[in-house]
Scaffold this active site. Structure first.
Site, mmCIF file in Angstrom:
data_model
loop_
_atom_site.group_PDB
_atom_site.id
_atom_site.type_symbol
_atom_site.label_atom_id
_atom_site.label_comp_id
_atom_site.label_asym_id
_atom_site.label_seq_id
_atom_site.Cartn_x
_atom_site.Cartn_y
_atom_site.Cartn_z
ATOM 1 N N CYS A 113 -7.684 -9.540 4.381
ATOM 2 C CA CYS A 113 -8.485 -8.334 4.209
ATOM 3 C C CYS A 113 -7.774 -7.360 3.264
ATOM 4 C CB CYS A 113 -8.741 -7.700 5.587
ATOM 5 S SG CYS A 113 -9.882 -6.318 5.552
ATOM 6 N N CYS A 114 -6.455 -7.170 3.478
ATOM 7 C CA CYS A 114 -5.690 -6.275 2.592
ATOM 8 C C CYS A 114 -5.663 -6.826 1.164
ATOM 9 C CB CYS A 114 -4.258 -6.106 3.098
ATOM 10 S SG CYS A 114 -4.060 -4.817 4.338
ATOM 11 N N CYS A 196 -6.670 2.561 6.853
ATOM 12 C CA CYS A 196 -8.085 2.322 7.151
ATOM 13 C C CYS A 196 -8.373 2.630 8.625
ATOM 14 C CB CYS A 196 -8.423 0.858 6.895
ATOM 15 S SG CYS A 196 -8.234 0.356 5.190
ATOM 16 N N CYS A 199 -7.502 -0.121 11.205
ATOM 17 C CA CYS A 199 -6.112 -0.558 11.383
ATOM 18 C C CYS A 199 -5.145 0.598 11.588
ATOM 19 C CB CYS A 199 -5.670 -1.375 10.171
ATOM 20 S SG CYS A 199 -6.710 -2.805 9.881
ATOM 21 N N CYS A 222 0.920 -3.351 3.599
ATOM 22 C CA CYS A 222 -0.313 -3.978 3.126
ATOM 23 C C CYS A 222 -0.036 -4.900 1.941
ATOM 24 C CB CYS A 222 -1.329 -2.920 2.748
ATOM 25 S SG CYS A 222 -0.656 -1.651 1.692
HETATM 26 S S1 SF4 Z 1 -5.698 -1.913 6.371
HETATM 27 FE FE1 SF4 Z 1 -7.057 -3.154 7.696
HETATM 28 S S2 SF4 Z 1 -9.185 -2.721 7.086
HETATM 29 FE FE2 SF4 Z 1 -7.813 -1.893 5.505
HETATM 30 S S3 SF4 Z 1 -7.756 -3.486 3.973
HETATM 31 FE FE3 SF4 Z 1 -5.994 -3.857 5.326
HETATM 32 S S4 SF4 Z 1 -6.689 -5.226 6.988
HETATM 33 FE FE4 SF4 Z 1 -8.515 -4.429 5.864
#
Ligand code: SF4
Length: 238
Positions: A113-114, A196, A199, A222
């Site tokens: 996701c990151c 985010c 998270c 991240c």
């Molecule tokens: S912090 Fe969480 S929601 Fe944001 S990009 Fe990374 S995994 Fe995705």
């Protein structure tokens, strides 16, 4: 250019953040930009930059999963400093991500996701720059403890400038209060580090300031600032 930069790398360790930033603006002109997620440290840099140079570039990786308080601070920054924040989005909207990767990717595979929402957009943005300015501090995470004030970012292939690498959290907050700099209101609700919504949680008394990021997962970064120990500049003919 690389030799000239390598020559100042050591001296810069003794420079003030303002001098480091002024050097970056003079050296790279329009090809350097501040990268910020608008945490307390980022607000110090933005305010300092506005005092060093009237016009400067500022970009953010907008994951589209940020807190309303963060979006509101972004609007406030644009008004106060009379700049336009360059907002870099993922190639996939949140809806497209859900369609392709399923719902709640951040709980199943936060690294992926990151990568989709932060690392790829950052790589795309950095490809148009010669240098970027970040607000990382050495005592934030183990990955950051060897950050130099000026270094070669081998991961993204450009110069990385960290003007407040040697600052403490106390210095950051002193600067913000002394200069009346706006900051994210979530900091006053036990969110020392803000990312985010999916998270980030508030921290409890005695917890590490980054304990609220990716709670329950081993993840602490991240992927934007994971670097090798102080990276020497590559030779000009390399
Ligand atoms: S912090 Fe969480 S929601 Fe944001 S990009 Fe990374 S995994 Fe995705």
């Amino acid at each position: 250019m690389r030799d000239a930069i390598a020559a100042v790398q050591m001296s810069a360790e003794g420079w003030s953040p303002q001098r480091v930033m002024a050097w970056a603006f003079e050296t790279f002109g329009n090809k350097v930009a501040i990268s910020s997620a608008f945490g307390a440290e980022g607000m110090v840099l933005i305010d300092m930059a506005s005092r060093v140079r009237k016009e400067f570039r500022l970009f953010t990786i907008d994951t589209e999963f940020l807190f309303p308080e963060t979006y509101s601070l972004m609007d406030q920054i644009e008004r106060k400093y009379e700049i336009k924040i360059e907002r870099v989005l993922s190639l996939l909207s949140p809806e497209e991500q859900e369609r392709v990767h399923g719902s709640g990717l951040w709980t199943r595979d936060p690294d992926r996701c990151c990568n989709l929402r932060k690392v790829e957009p950052l790589r795309r943005k950095l490809s148009e720059l010669d240098a970027w300015i970040t607000s990382i501090r050495r005592d934030q995470t183990s990955f950051r403890k060897s950050a130099g004030k000026i270094e070669w970012d081998a991961k993204f292939g450009l110069v990385k400038v960290n003007p407040i690498a040697d600052w403490t959290s106390k210095q950051v907050w002193r600067y913000l209060h002394e200069h009346g700099v706006p900051y994210n209101s979530l900091h006053d609700q036990n969110y020392p580090s803000i990312g985010c919504t999916h998270c980030t949680r508030a921290t409890r008394p005695g917890e590490d300031p980054r304990a609220g990021r990716w709670p329950g997962a081993a993840k602490t970064e991240c992927g934007l600032h994971v670097i090798e120990p102080l990276t020497p500049f590559p030779k000009a003919d390399a």
